[in-house]
Design a protein around this motif. Structure first.
Motif, PDB file in Angstrom:
ATOM      1  N   TYR A 128       3.852   4.259  -0.997  1.00 48.22           N
ATOM      2  CA  TYR A 128       4.036   5.708  -1.081  1.00 48.22           C
ATOM      3  C   TYR A 128       2.798   6.476  -0.633  1.00 48.22           C
ATOM      4  CZ  TYR A 128       1.346   5.660  -5.472  1.00 48.22           C
ATOM      5  OH  TYR A 128       0.356   5.512  -6.406  1.00 48.22           O
ATOM      6  N   SER A 129       1.642   5.798  -0.590  1.00 48.77           N
ATOM      7  CA  SER A 129       0.411   6.458  -0.150  1.00 48.77           C
ATOM      8  C   SER A 129      -0.098   5.910   1.184  1.00 48.77           C
ATOM      9  CB  SER A 129      -0.680   6.295  -1.217  1.00 48.77           C
ATOM     10  OG  SER A 129      -1.011   4.924  -1.401  1.00 48.77           O
ATOM     11  N   GLU A 154      -3.325   1.988  -0.722  1.00 47.19           N
ATOM     12  CA  GLU A 154      -2.863   0.610  -0.666  1.00 47.19           C
ATOM     13  C   GLU A 154      -1.399   0.453  -1.059  1.00 47.19           C
ATOM     14  OE1 GLU A 154      -4.717  -1.983   0.541  1.00 47.19           O
ATOM     15  OE2 GLU A 154      -6.008  -0.304   1.085  1.00 47.19           O
ATOM     16  N   GLU A 155      -0.788   1.480  -1.656  1.00 50.07           N
ATOM     17  CA  GLU A 155       0.620   1.430  -2.023  1.00 50.07           C
ATOM     18  C   GLU A 155       1.453   2.073  -0.917  1.00 50.07           C
ATOM     19  OE1 GLU A 155       1.566  -0.227  -4.606  1.00 50.07           O
ATOM     20  OE2 GLU A 155      -0.477  -0.559  -5.363  1.00 50.07           O
TER      21      GLU A 155
END
Length: 396
Positions: free
Chosen positions: A37-38, A34-35
């Motif tokens: 960077y991911s 959900e971020e």
């Protein structure tokens, strides 16, 4: 934990002397998070020593948040990522917690290839070698795994183009992951990255995305050491969660962009009827665009990112817009300012032409923003002197 890692390092230092048949090596592919960077998923290498039960994961996607000037280095692409080593249990606990699916592909390597891959990973994990300069498209957690496998297998590793592969640019590939799920991130990425990512990506280049590398592994084969065989011996799902559906929010760049655009059209109409410029609104808006242009220039010329070069968003986020600020405090307009409004009008028109010709794909949410530039620069060019003269006469 330090003791365990020391034992692990000792174990792998002796690994070339042990039976390669005892090892099972596999690719782990993790769903997006959900971020930001991911948001594009993750890849890692799992190694099981079957006789002892040791179960470890090599992870090329780690970095240190405590690095001095972390965000500056991240923006400049001077932040080093590193290869880390952890237990399978600890690795999976994170994905279990964040409810991200994980899939495994067991590789069908012969004993010599297994030993060579173990030795290469051991060499990569040494303190002098574990850090590397991250590049989102060409040197990341997925491509590092592919590259080390190519180093070990050489010409024996044959990549086959997946039959479902379709022509896509790098920008379109990114859009698959953020366009619906993270609309503001998508807007920022399209604003920050230049025309270089509008090049079409080959099937091989698409492997910078873990999902696409997983698919490439499933079609790859090994030949030259006996009968030709698939690279992947077996596949399984280790964690299975449904990917969350994108949640609609009215606070998105598309809706807000058109609300702003319609508002500026109405303001211009009212200004024409009342013979007022409402120039303060232009200064605020154009100054924001000018600041955005400075950021784009900095990303282009002051960083090591190859993807931020040749960014023609500068046609409409022109840093020269910041020169409008002094006009708020002046009663008269120099003749060259009308020429500047004309130049802004031309540059905004060029941005539209650039988009239509396919030289750079802009984010759709900029349409109302560019239209506002065209409208207001046209309005100021033809009405500035007349409305300013009227205002001065009313003041007297």
């Amino acid at each position: 934990m330090k003791k365990n890692l020391l034992l692990t390092l000792l174990f792998f230092a002796l690994s070339p002397l042990l039976r390669a048949e005892n090892y099972r090596i596999s690719l782990l592919t993790c769903d997006p998070g959900e971020e930001l960077y991911s948001a594009f998923g993750h890849s890692a290498i799992r190694i099981i020593e079957e006789s002892s039960g040791r179960d470890l994961v090599y992870n090329y996607g780690t970095f240190d948040f405590n690095t001095p000037f972390f965000y500056v280095k991240f923006a400049q692409r001077t932040l080093d990522y590193m290869l880390s080593l952890t237990t399978y249990e600890r690795f999976m606990a994170e994905y279990q917690y964040f409810r991200r699916s994980v899939r495994e592909q067991v590789l069908d390597l012969n004993p010599e290839q297994t030993r060579d891959l173990l030795a290469a990973l051991e060499l990569n994990y040494r303190p002098d070698n574990r850090y590397y300069r991250y590049d989102f498209f060409y040197d990341n957690c997925a491509t590092r795994i592919r590259d080390i496998l190519e180093e070990v297998l050489g010409k024996q590793l044959i990549w086959a183009k997946p039959p479902e592969d379709k022509p896509q640019t790098f920008r379109q590939l990114i859009d698959e992951y953020v366009e619906e799920r993270m609309p503001w991130a998508d807007f920022g990425i399209d604003l920050a990255l230049g025309s270089v990512i509008d090049a079409q990506a080959s099937a091989y280049e698409k492997q910078f995305l873990p999902d696409y590398m997983e698919r490439a592994f499933s079609y790859a084969r090994i030949e030259g050491d006996g009968p030709t065989r698939p690279l992947v011996k077996s596949s399984s799902v280790l964690l299975d969660f449904e990917r969350p559906e994108p949640a609609f929010s009215p606070f998105n760049p598309y809706l807000l962009g058109w609300v702003f655009g319609i508002g500026m059209i109405l303001l211009t109409y009212v200004g024409f009827k009342k013979q007022k410029l409402y120039f303060t609104v232009d200064v605020v808006y154009w100054s924001i665009l000018g600041l955005a242009g400075l950021v784009i220039l900095a990303l282009w010329f002051l960083t090591y990112h190859s993807q931020t070069k040749w960014n023609w968003n500068l046609f409409w986020t022109f840093p020269g817009h910041l020169l409008l600020l002094p006009l708020l405090f002046r009663k008269q307009l120099d003749s060259w300012w009308r020429k500047y409004f004309l130049a802004v009008l031309i540059l905004a028109d060029i941005a539209i032409i650039w988009w239509i010709l396919g030289w750079q794909s802009f984010h759709p949410a900029i349409i109302p923003l560019v239209l506002v530039l065209i409208l207001r620069s046209n309005f100021l060019y033809y009405n500035w002197e007349k409305f300013r003269a009227l205002a001065r006469s009313q003041e007297k």
